[in-house]
Design a protein around this motif. Structure first.
Motif, PDB file in Angstrom:
ATOM      1  N   UNK A  32      23.860  58.812  26.247  1.00 20.55           N
ATOM      2  CA  UNK A  32      23.400  58.357  24.919  1.00 20.55           C
ATOM      3  C   UNK A  32      21.944  58.166  24.808  1.00 20.55           C
ATOM      4  N   UNK A  33      21.349  57.748  25.950  1.00 19.36           N
ATOM      5  CA  UNK A  33      19.745  57.741  26.021  1.00 19.36           C
ATOM      6  C   UNK A  33      19.024  58.764  25.750  1.00 19.36           C
ATOM      7  N   UNK A  34      19.618  60.012  25.957  1.00 17.88           N
ATOM      8  CA  UNK A  34      18.707  61.165  25.518  1.00 17.88           C
ATOM      9  C   UNK A  34      19.072  61.963  24.635  1.00 17.88           C
ATOM     10  N   UNK A  35      20.098  61.966  24.023  1.00 15.21           N
ATOM     11  CA  UNK A  35      20.715  62.715  22.866  1.00 15.21           C
ATOM     12  C   UNK A  35      20.966  61.941  21.550  1.00 15.21           C
ATOM     13  N   UNK A  36      21.235  62.542  20.673  1.00  8.07           N
ATOM     14  CA  UNK A  36      21.764  61.853  19.553  1.00  8.07           C
ATOM     15  C   UNK A  36      23.074  61.673  19.431  1.00  8.07           C
ATOM     16  N   UNK A  37      23.864  60.483  18.979  1.00  9.32           N
ATOM     17  CA  UNK A  37      25.159  60.174  19.139  1.00  9.32           C
ATOM     18  C   UNK A  37      25.745  59.901  17.850  1.00  9.32           C
ATOM     19  N   UNK A  38      27.030  59.873  17.770  1.00  3.31           N
ATOM     20  CA  UNK A  38      27.993  59.470  16.507  1.00  3.31           C
ATOM     21  C   UNK A  38      28.101  58.050  16.310  1.00  3.31           C
ATOM     22  N   UNK A  39      28.268  57.771  15.274  1.00  3.12           N
ATOM     23  CA  UNK A  39      28.623  56.202  14.914  1.00  3.12           C
ATOM     24  C   UNK A  39      30.000  55.675  15.661  1.00  3.12           C
ATOM     25  N   UNK A  40      30.081  54.437  15.812  1.00  2.00           N
ATOM     26  CA  UNK A  40      31.396  54.159  16.440  1.00  2.00           C
ATOM     27  C   UNK A  40      32.699  54.463  15.944  1.00  2.00           C
ATOM     28  N   UNK A  41      32.567  54.531  14.620  1.00  7.67           N
ATOM     29  CA  UNK A  41      33.918  54.890  13.908  1.00  7.67           C
ATOM     30  C   UNK A  41      34.215  56.419  14.160  1.00  7.67           C
ATOM     31  N   UNK A  42      33.172  57.231  14.150  1.00  9.73           N
ATOM     32  CA  UNK A  42      33.270  58.723  14.576  1.00  9.73           C
ATOM     33  C   UNK A  42      33.689  58.746  15.989  1.00  9.73           C
ATOM     34  N   UNK A  43      33.220  57.901  16.790  1.00  5.74           N
ATOM     35  CA  UNK A  43      33.363  57.922  18.189  1.00  5.74           C
ATOM     36  C   UNK A  43      34.972  57.727  18.352  1.00  5.74           C
ATOM     37  N   UNK A  44      35.494  56.591  17.723  1.00  7.59           N
ATOM     38  CA  UNK A  44      36.696  56.289  18.048  1.00  7.59           C
ATOM     39  C   UNK A  44      37.908  57.320  17.337  1.00  7.59           C
ATOM     40  N   UNK A  45      37.304  57.758  16.226  1.00  8.59           N
ATOM     41  CA  UNK A  45      38.336  58.769  15.850  1.00  8.59           C
ATOM     42  C   UNK A  45      38.348  60.166  16.770  1.00  8.59           C
ATOM     43  N   UNK A  46      37.291  60.536  17.256  1.00 11.00           N
ATOM     44  CA  UNK A  46      37.339  61.644  18.037  1.00 11.00           C
ATOM     45  C   UNK A  46      38.142  61.264  19.435  1.00 11.00           C
ATOM     46  N   UNK A  47      38.016  60.042  19.976  1.00  8.56           N
ATOM     47  CA  UNK A  47      38.684  59.653  20.923  1.00  8.56           C
ATOM     48  C   UNK A  47      40.171  59.618  20.830  1.00  8.56           C
ATOM     49  N   UNK A  48      40.619  59.066  19.527  1.00  9.98           N
ATOM     50  CA  UNK A  48      41.714  59.100  19.230  1.00  9.98           C
ATOM     51  C   UNK A  48      42.588  60.351  19.299  1.00  9.98           C
ATOM     52  N   UNK A  49      41.754  61.587  18.810  1.00  3.96           N
ATOM     53  CA  UNK A  49      42.436  62.909  18.888  1.00  3.96           C
ATOM     54  C   UNK A  49      42.576  63.261  20.205  1.00  3.96           C
ATOM     55  N   UNK A  50      41.452  63.117  20.924  1.00  8.32           N
ATOM     56  CA  UNK A  50      41.387  63.411  22.365  1.00  8.32           C
ATOM     57  C   UNK A  50      42.803  62.974  23.142  1.00  8.32           C
ATOM     58  N   UNK A  51      42.953  61.628  22.901  1.00  9.37           N
ATOM     59  CA  UNK A  51      43.938  60.956  23.588  1.00  9.37           C
ATOM     60  C   UNK A  51      45.323  61.446  23.450  1.00  9.37           C
ATOM     61  N   UNK A  52      45.531  62.202  22.255  1.00  2.08           N
ATOM     62  CA  UNK A  52      46.984  62.674  21.908  1.00  2.08           C
ATOM     63  C   UNK A  52      46.861  64.167  22.185  1.00  2.08           C
ATOM     64  N   UNK A  53      45.723  64.702  22.657  1.00  2.00           N
ATOM     65  CA  UNK A  53      45.486  66.212  23.118  1.00  2.00           C
ATOM     66  C   UNK A  53      46.440  66.494  24.269  1.00  2.00           C
ATOM     67  N   UNK A  54      47.150  67.848  24.235  1.00  2.00           N
ATOM     68  CA  UNK A  54      47.836  67.907  25.671  1.00  2.00           C
ATOM     69  C   UNK A  54      46.597  68.584  26.688  1.00  2.00           C
ATOM     70  N   UNK A  55      45.515  68.740  26.453  1.00  2.09           N
ATOM     71  CA  UNK A  55      44.559  68.961  27.245  1.00  2.09           C
ATOM     72  C   UNK A  55      43.889  67.925  28.187  1.00  2.09           C
ATOM     73  N   UNK A  56      44.140  66.778  27.536  1.00  2.00           N
ATOM     74  CA  UNK A  56      43.704  65.586  28.338  1.00  2.00           C
ATOM     75  C   UNK A  56      44.107  65.212  29.620  1.00  2.00           C
ATOM     76  N   UNK A  57      43.462  65.297  30.797  1.00  2.00           N
ATOM     77  CA  UNK A  57      43.812  65.186  32.097  1.00  2.00           C
ATOM     78  C   UNK A  57      43.401  63.858  32.702  1.00  2.00           C
ATOM     79  N   UNK A  58      44.221  63.169  33.582  1.00  2.00           N
ATOM     80  CA  UNK A  58      43.795  62.033  34.125  1.00  2.00           C
ATOM     81  C   UNK A  58      43.174  60.816  32.951  1.00  2.00           C
ATOM     82  N   UNK A  59      43.321  61.007  31.807  1.00  2.00           N
ATOM     83  CA  UNK A  59      42.943  60.136  30.869  1.00  2.00           C
ATOM     84  C   UNK A  59      41.545  60.085  30.658  1.00  2.00           C
TER      85      UNK A  59
END
Length: 89
Positions: A32-59
């Motif tokens: 996050x230091x060297x690149x633009x980041x999303x707001x916390x709300x968008x970050x949590x939304x993305x993580x929620x989608x990823x956590x339900x994805x069949x492609x997530x390995x090892x968490x």
């Protein structure tokens, strides 16, 4: 003669593919230091989608691109690598 294949790193007890929450938080912070980041709300939304994805390995790891999903989800220029259609759209 076929050579016996070694198991993948995730299936082999010799390797530790798990990443602690502390180390993951540090990796996200470093990225996050060297690149633009999303707001916390968008970050949590993305993580929620990823956590339900069949492609997530090892968490932590996306099997479609090999990235650490917590890092990828935080960076604003990142997209979801799910085949054929981004799940973040």
């Amino acid at each position: 003669m076929m050579k016996r294949q070694e198991p993948c790193k995730g299936c082999n007890d010799q390797y530790d593919v798990k990443i602690s929450d502390t180390k993951m938080a540090r990796l996200v912070e470093i990225a996050s230091h060297s690149r633009p980041t999303v707001q916390d709300e968008e970050y949590e939304r993305r993580l929620s989608i990823c956590s339900a994805c069949p492609g997530l390995q090892y968490g932590t790891t996306c099997r479609y691109c090999g990235c650490l999903v917590q890092v990828r989800a935080k960076l604003s220029e990142s997209t979801c690598p799910f085949p054929y259609e981004s799940q973040w759209a």
